[in-house]
Design a protein around this motif. Structure first.
Motif, PDB file in Angstrom:
ATOM      1  N   VAL A 138       0.834  -1.199   0.000  1.00 28.68           N
ATOM      2  CA  VAL A 138       0.000   0.000   0.000  1.00 28.68           C
ATOM      3  C   VAL A 138       0.872   1.254   0.000  1.00 28.68           C
ATOM      4  O   VAL A 138       0.610   2.219  -0.732  1.00 28.68           O
ATOM      5  CB  VAL A 138      -0.953  -0.014   1.217  1.00 28.68           C
ATOM      6  N   GLU A 139       1.918   1.246   0.814  1.00 33.60           N
ATOM      7  CA  GLU A 139       2.783   2.417   0.897  1.00 33.60           C
ATOM      8  C   GLU A 139       3.539   2.655  -0.405  1.00 33.60           C
ATOM      9  O   GLU A 139       3.787   3.809  -0.779  1.00 33.60           O
ATOM     10  CB  GLU A 139       3.757   2.256   2.062  1.00 33.60           C
ATOM     11  N   CYS A 178      -9.675  -4.125   6.127  1.00 33.92           N
ATOM     12  CA  CYS A 178      -8.931  -3.863   4.896  1.00 33.92           C
ATOM     13  C   CYS A 178      -7.860  -2.799   5.167  1.00 33.92           C
ATOM     14  O   CYS A 178      -8.030  -1.920   6.005  1.00 33.92           O
ATOM     15  CB  CYS A 178      -9.861  -3.444   3.761  1.00 33.92           C
ATOM     16  N   ILE A 179      -6.750  -2.920   4.458  1.00 34.81           N
ATOM     17  CA  ILE A 179      -5.596  -2.046   4.657  1.00 34.81           C
ATOM     18  C   ILE A 179      -5.589  -0.987   3.555  1.00 34.81           C
ATOM     19  O   ILE A 179      -5.617  -1.322   2.366  1.00 34.81           O
ATOM     20  CB  ILE A 179      -4.282  -2.839   4.628  1.00 34.81           C
ATOM     21  N   ILE A 180      -5.534   0.275   3.944  1.00 30.94           N
ATOM     22  CA  ILE A 180      -5.564   1.375   2.973  1.00 30.94           C
ATOM     23  C   ILE A 180      -4.564   2.451   3.389  1.00 30.94           C
ATOM     24  O   ILE A 180      -4.053   2.456   4.518  1.00 30.94           O
ATOM     25  CB  ILE A 180      -6.963   2.009   2.846  1.00 30.94           C
ATOM     26  N   LEU A 192      -7.420   8.238  -1.567  1.00 34.21           N
ATOM     27  CA  LEU A 192      -7.318   6.948  -0.891  1.00 34.21           C
ATOM     28  C   LEU A 192      -6.687   5.929  -1.832  1.00 34.21           C
ATOM     29  O   LEU A 192      -6.977   5.921  -3.028  1.00 34.21           O
ATOM     30  CB  LEU A 192      -8.715   6.488  -0.445  1.00 34.21           C
ATOM     31  N   LYS A 193      -5.817   5.063  -1.310  1.00 35.09           N
ATOM     32  CA  LYS A 193      -5.166   4.022  -2.103  1.00 35.09           C
ATOM     33  C   LYS A 193      -5.210   2.699  -1.356  1.00 35.09           C
ATOM     34  O   LYS A 193      -5.261   2.664  -0.122  1.00 35.09           O
ATOM     35  CB  LYS A 193      -3.703   4.386  -2.401  1.00 35.09           C
ATOM     36  N   PHE A 194      -5.186   1.602  -2.121  1.00 36.47           N
ATOM     37  CA  PHE A 194      -5.101   0.265  -1.544  1.00 36.47           C
ATOM     38  C   PHE A 194      -4.078  -0.533  -2.335  1.00 36.47           C
ATOM     39  O   PHE A 194      -3.513  -0.050  -3.322  1.00 36.47           O
ATOM     40  CB  PHE A 194      -6.464  -0.431  -1.536  1.00 36.47           C
ATOM     41  N   TRP A 198      -7.905  -5.585  -2.201  1.00 34.67           N
ATOM     42  CA  TRP A 198      -7.432  -5.409  -0.827  1.00 34.67           C
ATOM     43  C   TRP A 198      -6.378  -6.450  -0.453  1.00 34.67           C
ATOM     44  O   TRP A 198      -5.736  -6.336   0.579  1.00 34.67           O
ATOM     45  CB  TRP A 198      -8.593  -5.530   0.163  1.00 34.67           C
ATOM     46  N   ARG A 199      -6.268  -7.511  -1.278  1.00 33.46           N
ATOM     47  CA  ARG A 199      -5.371  -8.640  -1.027  1.00 33.46           C
ATOM     48  C   ARG A 199      -5.753  -9.397   0.243  1.00 33.46           C
ATOM     49  O   ARG A 199      -4.895  -9.868   0.991  1.00 33.46           O
ATOM     50  CB  ARG A 199      -3.917  -8.192  -0.937  1.00 33.46           C
TER      51      ARG A 199
END
Length: 500
Positions: free
Chosen positions: A66-67, A168-170, A187-189, A415-416
């Motif tokens: 994500v980063e 979920c990780i965002i 926003l990003k995922f 979201w994996r």
């Protein structure tokens, strides 16, 4: 008279009168299959540990991806003469400073089940939640972003363009306002994980020198996927369709040409959960006055057990296994553990068909009957396959009013994470060393069983990943079978019917 309707374009097919079976000597297409133990639990299981470790493991695994995407998108972002900078922790966000941070989403919803509420009301042993939805209609739901340092509320118009669930990780870019809330600008995922090539794990990849021997015009192999057979302890309204299903899968229905060119090309059957019907008060076994006893106050009441559903399932499997390998996933109604991931249904439930499974001398070898976990992961005909019996998707659907089930399947892939709401609203094992629900590699085929209706779509990733998504309908309600082409991953739907 038996009728089979292929609603993918083959039209209405009607079975001819039965002919002499001596003239139909068919050969089943072989199945190249490698089952993975991605979701197998250790034999010595511990339940004393905290569930929070699952979120920390998930954040550790997905946060770097994500980063990386956030860096590429926001490193050169300038708003109002200020550069967007990265902060490592949620609590490092400062009011008025343009920044971005990655973390885990938490949905604060009043209607969600709460273990703290159960304890406060002295409900020490709570049943799995049965509420129809978690969202509130009065707008009291809140979106939070958290990590090991703390939690901050997310607000802003961009949130309306995304569907989010707990787990979920965002990454979000914005600034903290005067109310201590984070005003989201973007926003990003993680998006789709790396996808392995076909035949990455198999030693049965067709040799190049054998390609010239393959008949290009011959039909390719198929994978049949069904769900929600729901065998019960009494006669069902679709018993005739179950008989037609057995004949169809055993290549005994329709004309010899169709049997040879279509049905015999089915190389494997996947049963995606809910093979046993949910217990019902209409079951005559429970209403029989000769068997009715006073309910036991303590312990297991053996008189309430009805063996008929598992016997019918065992008989169904035993009739097909001599000619067709079967992968069996447990579902919400099946005799397996309730928490995710569900472990395989025990072979003791199949006194007849269990002999087609692994032998005592070779317990690690996959037999023709592969009773596997839910979710499950495998390589079939070289394709990476991920499948579930539906609990993960059904639970996510409770977060929104009008769920787009295929869209939510796509969201899980991007979201994996195949079960983001576990363990918050989806019961799961308290993992400490690994988080198996994180998609480390992108599947080629992702299916979810026990769904209200059929659906399918293809999604693509930023690095050329291609995933076929399939919603497998309940057979007890739709009488439908999903067929997946093993060369193209194209999907067709066959509807079975029995008419007099």
């Amino acid at each position: 008279m038996v009728k089979l309707e292929d609603i993918a374009g083959l039209g209405l097919l009607q079975a001819p009168p039965k002919t002499d079976s001596k003239n139909t000597d068919l050969e089943r297409a072989p199945s190249n299959y490698k089952s993975l133990n991605t979701f197998a639990l250790p034999k010595a299981r511990q339940y004393q540990q905290q569930f929070a470790d699952i979120y920390f493991l998930r954040l550790t695994k997905i946060k770097p991806a994500v980063e990386q995407i956030a860096h590429e998108a926001w490193d050169d972002t300038v708003l109002g003469g200020e550069n967007a900078k990265k902060v490592e922790r949620v609590l490092d966000v400062r009011q008025g400073e343009l920044c971005w941070v990655a973390g885990t989403v938490y949905m604060d919803m009043p209607l969600k089940p709460s273990i703290l509420e159960d304890v406060s009301k002295d409900r020490w042993i709570s049943a799995p939640t049965s509420v129809g939805h978690y969202y509130s209609e009065d707008g009291k739901d809140q979106v939070m972003l958290e990590d090991d340092s703390g939690r901050i509320r997310l607000v802003g118009e961009p949130l309306k363009n995304y569907f989010l669930v707990t787990g979920c990780i965002i990454a979000v870019m914005g600034t903290e306002n005067a109310n201590g809330e984070f005003e989201v600008i973007d926003l990003k995922f993680a998006d789709l994980p790396p996808q392995p090539p076909r035949w990455a794990l198999s030693d049965k990849k067709p040799k190049s020198e054998d390609v010239s021997m393959v008949d290009v015009g011959s039909p390719s192999k198929k994978i049949a996927i069904i769900s929600g057979l729901e065998f019960s302890g009494f006669s069902t309204a679709y018993s005739a369709e179950l008989k037609v299903l057995r004949e169809f899968l055993a290549a005994q229905a329709l004309d010899p040409e169709t049997q040879s060119n279509e049905q015999s090309k089915i190389s494997r059957l996947i049963i995606a959960g809910n093979s046993i019907a949910e217990a019902s008060s209409s079951d005559p076994h429970s209403n029989n006055p000769n068997t009715k006893t006073h309910a036991k106050k303590y312990g297991y009441d053996a008189s309430a057990y009805n063996p008929a559903p598992s016997q019918l399932l065992d008989s169904f499997l035993n009739e097909l296994l001599p000619s067709l390998p079967i992968t069996l996933l447990p579902g919400a109604n099946d005799p397996a553990n309730v928490s995710y991931p569900q472990q395989p249904i025990h072979s003791a439930m199949f006194p007849e068909s269990r002999y087609y499974g692994p032998t005592p001398t070779h317990p690690d070898q996959t037999g023709w009957l592969d009773a596997t976990t839910n979710p499950f992961e495998s390589e079939i005909e070289g394709w990476r396959v991920l499948g579930t019996s539906g609990q993960n998707l059904d639970d996510i659907c409770k977060y929104m009013e009008d769920p787009d089930r295929l869209g939510l399947m796509e969201a899980m892939c991007r979201w994996r994470c195949s079960a983001p709401t576990a363990p918050d609203t989806l019961w799961s094992y308290p993992f400490q060393d690994d988080e198996p629900f994180v998609m480390k590699e992108c599947p080629h085929l992702y299916f979810v069983g026990s769904q209200p209706k059929f659906g399918s779509k293809v999604i693509e990733g930023p690095d050329g990943q291609i995933v076929r998504l399939v919603l497998v309908p309940k057979f007890s309600e739709t009488k439908e079978v999903v067929l997946v082409d093993t060369e193209t991953l194209d999907v067709s739907l066959v509807r079975l019917s029995a008419a007099s």
